[in-house]
Enzyme design. Sequence first.
Site, PDB file in Angstrom:
ATOM      1  N   THR A  96      30.369   3.998  30.946  1.00 41.53           N
ATOM      2  CA  THR A  96      30.153   2.583  30.600  1.00 41.53           C
ATOM      3  C   THR A  96      28.960   2.519  29.651  1.00 41.53           C
ATOM      4  O   THR A  96      27.833   2.277  30.086  1.00 41.53           O
ATOM      5  CB  THR A  96      29.899   1.718  31.855  1.00 41.53           C
ATOM      6  OG1 THR A  96      28.994   2.408  32.738  1.00 41.53           O
ATOM      7  CG2 THR A  96      31.190   1.429  32.582  1.00 41.53           C
ATOM      8  N   ARG A 128      24.047  12.626  25.517  1.00 44.68           N
ATOM      9  CA  ARG A 128      24.412  11.219  25.449  1.00 44.68           C
ATOM     10  C   ARG A 128      23.152  10.354  25.386  1.00 44.68           C
ATOM     11  O   ARG A 128      22.283  10.460  26.225  1.00 44.68           O
ATOM     12  CB  ARG A 128      25.254  10.820  26.661  1.00 44.68           C
ATOM     13  CG  ARG A 128      26.608  11.475  26.737  1.00 44.68           C
ATOM     14  CD  ARG A 128      27.320  11.098  28.020  1.00 44.68           C
ATOM     15  NE  ARG A 128      26.570  11.547  29.205  1.00 44.68           N
ATOM     16  CZ  ARG A 128      26.899  11.220  30.457  1.00 44.68           C
ATOM     17  NH1 ARG A 128      27.937  10.435  30.690  1.00 44.68           N
ATOM     18  NH2 ARG A 128      26.177  11.670  31.466  1.00 44.68           N
ATOM     19  N   CYS A 170      21.983   6.639  31.692  1.00 45.93           N
ATOM     20  CA  CYS A 170      21.667   5.743  32.810  1.00 45.93           C
ATOM     21  C   CYS A 170      20.454   4.868  32.522  1.00 45.93           C
ATOM     22  O   CYS A 170      20.592   3.680  32.271  1.00 45.93           O
ATOM     23  CB  CYS A 170      21.435   6.574  34.081  1.00 45.93           C
ATOM     24  SG  CYS A 170      22.926   7.388  34.690  1.00 45.93           S
ATOM     25  N   THR A 216      28.790   2.543  36.339  1.00 45.77           N
ATOM     26  CA  THR A 216      27.730   1.539  36.407  1.00 45.77           C
ATOM     27  C   THR A 216      28.129   0.291  35.624  1.00 45.77           C
ATOM     28  O   THR A 216      28.498   0.364  34.456  1.00 45.77           O
ATOM     29  CB  THR A 216      26.420   2.102  35.826  1.00 45.77           C
ATOM     30  OG1 THR A 216      26.060   3.278  36.559  1.00 45.77           O
ATOM     31  CG2 THR A 216      25.306   1.077  35.928  1.00 45.77           C
TER      32      THR A 216
END
Length: 427
Positions: free
Chosen positions: A88, A334, A263, A123
């Site tokens: 996400t 990422r 995250c 998430t």
Amino acid sequence: MESGNNKQINLAIVGLGYVGLPLAVEFGKKRSVIGFDINQDRIDELSSGKDHTLEVTAKELSEAKHLTFTTNTDEIKKCNVFIVTVPTPIDAHKRPDLTPLLKASHLIAGVLKKGDIVIYESTVYPGCTEEDCVPVLEKVSGLTFNVDFFAGYSPERINPGDKEHRLPNIKKVTSGSTKEIAIFIDTLYKEIIVAGTHLASSIKVAEAAKVIENTQRDVNIALINELAIIFNKMGIDTEDVLAAAGTKWNFLPFKPGLVGGHCIGVDPYYLTHKAEAIGYHPQIILSGRRLNDGMGGYVVSQFVKAMTKKRIHMDGSHILVMGFAFKENCPDIRNTRVIDIINELHDYNVNVDVMDPWCNAEEAKKEYGINMINSPSIGKYDGIILAVAHREFRLMKIDVIRSFLKENGIIYDLKHIFPLDQVNMRL
């Protein structure tokens, strides 16, 4: 579906990245599991017993004797419990990008049957499962939510590269769309989670719990980054300050640095997006995000000042950036914020070489246009930025790293790998 009758559960894990694969492997040690991914290369890799993310070893893959892999949607038609573990991300405007999540929901909806359960681990912001994903499941399948099929949310807590905090020994938050389904989902996860579970009162509560975990860390790191900027202006070493403050029992041990990854650098934007959608403009969260997003520019500005003081011309200079992953001892690139440093340096017309023993050079080229080098040249560089604290860099002697520099070169130790007296500057 009887929660106590394990034989009735046909499980599919949709998405086999950093989150989905460890989950599939742990379940695959105990029950029949189909690991699904749309990337054929990923399926071929896993089928051969390899995992380029390094989250799972070849031995662990071989121990998951009940796990099979596929890209064929027909093979998951027989499944009745689906766990979605797709990324996400955020888009270029820092807005939530639900494309992978909605595509996965559409795919599952095509095989959804009465009595099936869809559990999301990705998430999201509070309300996303029931307000964004469930409508896709209903529309495509023609089934009715909480009558024909059910949903749950159990947020992932994978920490890439962390070999101490693994999936089985991290407490798992669970939830379900009805009380009965919530208990079923909680019981299912208890099969593999040694640390136990926490059954949340609703899906929205579980979603909110996940998104604030990383938001809290982001805000705390932002505070330390701001303090580091202040201490630098005062000529005080931040590491010395944190060591002194850390002698108090309740001082939180955060460190300054770049804040990237999938995250901490992303999740706060999901929460602020939802907050703004309901009419509240967050202050502290967005302020912390802006500060953390600007740290690459700050690092380069300090680096340029130091080089200028030593009369080193930036235009045409050669700089070595050591480390490209978003964190140490991990191949994950990422949302790496090291790219901010590289892009800032390019604005000064600097020649930048990047080395990282953990990262895949092809992936770095494809995602960021970075041509990585395997080994630096002796005496080539006007400056070196130690951007990631990989163990390989920690084991290097400072004399080896200095050998890459020209006589007047500068070392900026962003991650405090070496004592202050062995480098020229650090954050």
